[in-house]
Scaffold this active site. Structure first.
Site, PDB file in Angstrom:
ATOM      1  N   HIS A  78      -9.608   1.223   4.785  1.00 12.20           N
ATOM      2  CA  HIS A  78      -8.324   1.384   5.485  1.00 12.20           C
ATOM      3  C   HIS A  78      -8.535   2.340   6.666  1.00 12.20           C
ATOM      4  CE1 HIS A  78      -4.180   2.525   6.323  1.00 12.20           C
ATOM      5  NE2 HIS A  78      -3.821   1.435   5.663  1.00 12.20           N
ATOM      6  N   GLU A 138      -6.918   4.731   7.740  1.00 12.43           N
ATOM      7  CA  GLU A 138      -6.706   6.148   7.431  1.00 12.43           C
ATOM      8  C   GLU A 138      -7.934   6.744   6.750  1.00 12.43           C
ATOM      9  OE1 GLU A 138      -2.974   5.632   5.390  1.00 12.43           O
ATOM     10  OE2 GLU A 138      -2.074   5.001   7.280  1.00 12.43           O
ATOM     11  N   GLY A 158       2.377   2.107  10.609  1.00  7.39           N
ATOM     12  CA  GLY A 158       3.310   3.212  10.436  1.00  7.39           C
ATOM     13  C   GLY A 158       4.034   3.622  11.705  1.00  7.39           C
ATOM     14  N   SER A 196       3.320  -2.357  10.231  1.00  5.42           N
ATOM     15  CA  SER A 196       4.784  -2.380  10.344  1.00  5.42           C
ATOM     16  C   SER A 196       5.399  -3.729   9.956  1.00  5.42           C
ATOM     17  CB  SER A 196       5.226  -1.960  11.752  1.00  5.42           C
ATOM     18  OG  SER A 196       4.789  -0.631  12.021  1.00  5.42           O
ATOM     19  N   GLU A 247      -5.588  -5.043  10.603  1.00  3.64           N
ATOM     20  CA  GLU A 247      -4.542  -4.043  10.816  1.00  3.64           C
ATOM     21  C   GLU A 247      -4.788  -3.295  12.123  1.00  3.64           C
ATOM     22  OE1 GLU A 247      -2.538  -2.874   6.900  1.00  3.64           O
ATOM     23  OE2 GLU A 247      -4.227  -1.528   7.189  1.00  3.64           O
ATOM     24  N   ASN A 251       0.853  -1.190   0.000  1.00  4.88           N
ATOM     25  CA  ASN A 251       0.000   0.000   0.000  1.00  4.88           C
ATOM     26  C   ASN A 251       0.885   1.234   0.000  1.00  4.88           C
ATOM     27  OD1 ASN A 251      -1.955   1.931   0.373  1.00  4.88           O
ATOM     28  ND2 ASN A 251      -2.238   1.501   2.556  1.00  4.88           N
ATOM     29  N   TRP A 252       0.989   1.846  -1.171  1.00  6.36           N
ATOM     30  CA  TRP A 252       1.886   3.001  -1.286  1.00  6.36           C
ATOM     31  C   TRP A 252       1.335   4.246  -0.601  1.00  6.36           C
ATOM     32  CZ3 TRP A 252       3.349   2.861  -7.224  1.00  6.36           C
ATOM     33  CH2 TRP A 252       4.212   1.794  -7.448  1.00  6.36           C
ATOM     34  N   LYS A 253       0.048   4.231  -0.291  1.00 10.21           N
ATOM     35  CA  LYS A 253      -0.598   5.433   0.245  1.00 10.21           C
ATOM     36  C   LYS A 253      -0.352   6.608  -0.705  1.00 10.21           C
ATOM     37  CE  LYS A 253       0.203   3.496   4.764  1.00 10.21           C
ATOM     38  NZ  LYS A 253       0.014   3.655   6.186  1.00 10.21           N
ATOM     39  N   GLY A 277       2.621  -1.049   4.244  1.00 11.79           N
ATOM     40  CA  GLY A 277       2.810   0.337   3.817  1.00 11.79           C
ATOM     41  C   GLY A 277       4.278   0.641   3.578  1.00 11.79           C
ATOM     42  N   GLY A 278       4.932   1.187   4.599  1.00  8.27           N
ATOM     43  CA  GLY A 278       6.308   1.686   4.472  1.00  8.27           C
ATOM     44  C   GLY A 278       7.274   0.742   3.777  1.00  8.27           C
TER      45      GLY A 278
HETATM   46  C1  PEP Z   1      -0.794   0.071   5.836  1.00  5.10           C
HETATM   47  O1  PEP Z   1      -0.613   1.047   5.125  1.00  5.10           O
HETATM   48  O2  PEP Z   1      -1.851  -0.547   5.749  1.00  5.10           O
HETATM   49  C2  PEP Z   1       0.259  -0.335   6.766  1.00  5.10           C
HETATM   50  C3  PEP Z   1       0.111  -1.444   7.438  1.00  5.10           C
HETATM   51  O3  PEP Z   1       1.352   0.501   6.870  1.00  5.10           O
HETATM   52  P1  PEP Z   1       2.776   0.125   7.555  1.00  5.10           P
HETATM   53  O4  PEP Z   1       3.204  -1.189   6.959  1.00  5.10           O
HETATM   54  O5  PEP Z   1       3.677   1.247   7.162  1.00  5.10           O
HETATM   55  O6  PEP Z   1       2.547   0.012   9.025  1.00  5.10           O
END
Ligand code: PEP
Length: 251
Positions: A95, A97, A173, A213, A167, A9-11, A234-235
């Site tokens: 999500h 966010e 994040g 994470s 999640e 997930n690049w966001k 994500g990251g």
């Molecule tokens: C996400 O964007 O759904 C996520 C889990 O981010 P991260 O891996 O950066 O915690």
């Protein structure tokens, strides 16, 4: 045996050249087998270009959100018809966010899940608790409620095709990963909820990802758990080599 699914997930990150370079760097390296699938969840503006770039490879392209209506007066929105039309195959729904900053609710997630299936898109439905909810022992009831509301009215066949991403919000994040036992405990509970609400067959088939994470250093342990069928990342999905390591862990 459920096929693992690793979704990056690049966001709201990358410019077009970086997005295209990522696909160029990964498309010939993702494993083409029945153990794992590789999904890139990109910003809307890049989706058409990335579908083209990934053509003929095993990289699938996903949207990070969509509207539930087919078309109409919804300025700034993108519909499932549009996503399908350009070759997108997956869509992330609910999500945290989007729930937190854009008023996404369980009801809109459910409408979007129906809309996704109506147009041949596979939904990745996100659920998960805040730190406060975890500390007050609300995780299981909260997640159960989110899952039931998201899946309400879907057919058994559709539930089998759904991907649920557990999640915990406190792990997104933040660098704080749920332990593999904590993550698996909730994923096992989600499978039980699906068994009770839909059927044992649906529970056996539905794929449940963990997200929060996830990185190359912890992905093996998470994926080795009985009820974790992949990761939403994500990251650690932003760099091609890191994404490839995550995908390889599922293969
Ligand atoms: C996400 O964007 O759904 C996520 C889990 O981010 P991260 O891996 O950066 O915690």
């Amino acid at each position: 045996m459920r096929k693992k699914v690793i979704a990056g997930n690049w966001k709201m990150n990358k410019v077009l050249a970086e997005a295209e370079q990522f696909i160029a760097d990964t498309k010939n390296s993702v494993p083409a087998n029945d153990k794992v699938e590789s999904v890139v969840c990109a910003p809307f503006v890049y989706l058409a270009a990335l579908v083209d770039k990934a053509a003929g490879s095993d990289v699938k392209i996903a949207a990070q959100n969509m509207h539930f209506e087919d078309d109409g007066a919804f300025t700034g929105e993108v519909s499932p018809v549009m996503l399908k039309d350009i070759g997108v195959t997956y869509v992330v729904l609910g999500h945290s966010e989007r729930r937190e900053y854009f008023a996404e609710t369980d009801e809109t997630v459910n409408k979007k899940a129906h809309a996704a299936f109506n147009h041949g898109l596979t939904p990745i439905v996100c659920v998960g608790e805040t730190l406060e909810q975890r500390e007050s022992n609300e995780t299981m009831t909260l997640v159960e409620d989110q899952v039931k509301k998201a899946l309400a009215g879907l057919s058994e066949a559709q539930v089998k095709e759904t991907i649920i991403a557990y999640e915990p919000i406190w792990a997104i994040g933040t660098g704080k990963t749920a332990t593999s036992e904590q993550a698996n405990e909730v994923c096992t509970h989600i499978r039980k909820v699906v068994a009770e609400a839909v059927s044992a067959d649906a529970a056996e088939a539905v794929r449940i990802q963990y997200g929060g994470s996830v990185k190359p250093a912890n992905v093996d342990e998470l994926l080795s758990q009985s009820d974790i069928d992949g990761a939403l990342v994500g990251g650690a999905s932003l760099e091609a080599d890191s994404f490839l390591k995550l995908v390889e862990a599922g293969a």
